[in-house]
Design an enzyme around this catalytic site. Structure first.
Site, mmCIF file in Angstrom:
data_model
loop_
_atom_site.group_PDB
_atom_site.id
_atom_site.type_symbol
_atom_site.label_atom_id
_atom_site.label_comp_id
_atom_site.label_asym_id
_atom_site.label_seq_id
_atom_site.Cartn_x
_atom_site.Cartn_y
_atom_site.Cartn_z
ATOM 1 N N LYS A 70 0.840 -1.201 0.000
ATOM 2 C CA LYS A 70 0.000 0.000 0.000
ATOM 3 C C LYS A 70 0.877 1.254 0.000
ATOM 4 O O LYS A 70 2.077 1.185 0.251
ATOM 5 C CB LYS A 70 -0.969 -0.026 1.186
ATOM 6 C CG LYS A 70 -1.954 -1.213 1.135
ATOM 7 C CD LYS A 70 -3.028 -1.053 0.063
ATOM 8 C CE LYS A 70 -3.754 -2.320 -0.319
ATOM 9 N NZ LYS A 70 -4.582 -2.964 0.676
HETATM 10 C C1 LIG Z 1 -5.577 -3.979 1.138
HETATM 11 C C2 LIG Z 1 -7.053 -3.861 1.172
HETATM 12 C C3 LIG Z 1 -7.815 -4.054 2.342
HETATM 13 C C4 LIG Z 1 -7.227 -4.441 3.671
HETATM 14 O O1 LIG Z 1 -6.281 -5.374 3.613
HETATM 15 P P1 LIG Z 1 -5.197 -5.770 4.704
HETATM 16 O O2 LIG Z 1 -4.315 -6.655 3.915
HETATM 17 O O3 LIG Z 1 -5.944 -6.466 5.796
HETATM 18 O O4 LIG Z 1 -4.483 -4.557 5.235
HETATM 19 C C5 LIG Z 1 -9.174 -3.836 2.282
HETATM 20 N N1 LIG Z 1 -9.783 -3.458 1.155
HETATM 21 C C6 LIG Z 1 -9.103 -3.258 0.012
HETATM 22 C C7 LIG Z 1 -9.844 -2.792 -1.201
HETATM 23 C C8 LIG Z 1 -7.717 -3.474 -0.021
HETATM 24 O O5 LIG Z 1 -7.041 -3.297 -1.163
#
Ligand SMILES: *Cc1c(COP(=O)(O)O)cnc(C)c1O
Length: 384
Positions: free
Chosen positions: A200
């Site tokens: 991210k």
């Molecule tokens: C990355 C993501 C999440 C949360 O993911 P984690 O891996 O638990 O941090 C939730 N929704 C979307 C659209 C994502 O891309």
């Protein structure tokens, strides 16, 4: 993050040795190391420590929210506010069929029913008129998901939500840095969630953040993420809670990352422009955010021309040393959410989309190699 090489398969190892350009690689070149060492040296490595409050304040500042609560991943950053808003069995939450599975799983985890809605062809995001059609007396919330750094049409979604009396939780996991007419995503609805997974825009390894302007909800989020313990009386647990806390080490990394967010976003905007200009003559279609949206360009993603064999194209690009990713499969095709209903736009995007390498440290030379690999792979199939 780069694909893990499988030691059982020598041909894979050979590929990794060629240093394929991965889709993502976090940039930890700022104060990350110094702040982590500070946690270790001071022994504040668990979920109490100065970096947590500092990181929460930094994210609250970036997005312009009154409150930010750090949690241990982006998935619980969705489950926690759903739970705190009292969503549970018998309730329905509207969510796009085309999303990352965490959006849907967290609704199911509360006992509520995820109700899938269609996406729009241009920006690949939740279609407001389709949302309105799916509202029933059981609908408690809408979860718009700001995929790939673009932003949903929040004016239209909030108008529907206010008129029909339902809550809005924005899944902004992929959209740190994204604004609509200058206002940051995650602050339009009742509450917003961010993820700090390794790929991210800001990472803490695993981590998440919930933001809200609602003082009462913020106090509830803080209490419930810490086992429901009273905020003023130790070991006195007033409500059902979870351990969703972030560690000081993660917050230390997140603070260092957030200090460099402007540079990270500038680098991502630059690479997104590079791709769009260089690939302009190919018959590919980039995600197109609506007017007023400044995308944070999380993963630069595009639709291949109809009829392209995506698996073959991705294998050809891998052979040329470039990793790509398919976009998400639609949630209504997964075994546990299987439905016979069709979502033609969502299904088309899911079938034709790929994401290109999009990490901030990509050089012009590497960007050029990605564009060349994509062009050649399309030519192989007579598509360019
Ligand atoms: C990355 C993501 C999440 C949360 O993911 P984690 O891996 O638990 O941090 C939730 N929704 C979307 C659209 C994502 O891309």
């Amino acid at each position: 993050m780069s694909a893990q090489a499988n030691p059982q398969k020598p041909e894979r190892r050979a590929c990794a040795a060629q240093s394929a350009i991965p889709v993502y690689r976090p940039d930890l070149s700022g104060n990350e190391r110094a702040y982590v060492l500070d946690c270790v040296d001071s022994t504040w490595i668990s979920s109490i420590g100065a970096y947590i409050g500092k990181f929460e304040a930094a994210i609250a500042g970036v997005v312009g929210a009154r409150h930010a609560a750090a949690v241990c991943n982006g998935t619980v950053a969705l489950h926690l506010p759903l739970h705190c808003m009292g969503i549970g069995p018998g309730d329905e939450v509207i969510v796009p069929a085309f999303t990352y599975i965490a959006s849907v799983n967290t609704i199911a985890q509360t006992g509520a029913t995820p109700v899938f809605a269609e996406s729009r062809a241009g920006d690949w995001l939740l279609d407001p008129p389709d949302v309105e059609r799916r509202i029933t007396p059981r609908t408690k919330a809408i979860m718009p998901v700001h995929l790939y750094g673009a932003a949903c049409d929040m004016a239209a979604i909030m108008e529907i939500a206010r008129r029909r009396g339902v809550r809005v939780l924005e899944d902004a996991a992929e959209a740190l840095g994204t604004t609509i007419h200058g206002q940051h995503v995650g602050t339009f609805g009742d509450v917003g969630s961010f993820s700090f997974f390794g790929n991210k825009t800001v990472t803490t390894g695993e981590g998440g953040m919930v933001v809200t302007d609602d003082d009462a909800l913020a106090a509830q989020l803080r209490q419930v993420k810490g086992q429901g313990q009273s905020l003023t009386r130790r070991y006195w647990h007033e409500v059902l809670g979870f351990n969703y806390r972030m560690t000081n080490i993660c917050a230390a990394i997140g603070l260092a990352q957030t200090e460099r967010l402007p540079q990270i976003l500038a680098a991502k905007r630059r690479l997104a422009s590079f791709y769009k200009e260089t690939l302009a003559s190919l018959p590919v279609t980039f995600q197109r955010p609506i007017d007023g949206v400044e995308s944070a360009d999380w993963l630069v993603s595009l639709l291949l021309p109809p009829g392209t064999d995506r698996d073959r194209l991705m294998a050809d690009m891998q052979g040329a040393g470039v990793e790509t990713r398919p976009v998400f499969y639609p949630a209504h095709h997964m075994p546990m959410y299987r439905s016979e209903e069709h979502f033609p736009v969502a299904e088309d995007i899911a079938a034709r989309g790929i994401s290109l390498p999009s990490f901030p440290a990509l050089t012009d030379d590497e960007l050029g190699r990605v564009c060349e690999a994509l062009t050649n792979a399309l030519r192989q199939q007579g598509k360019a």
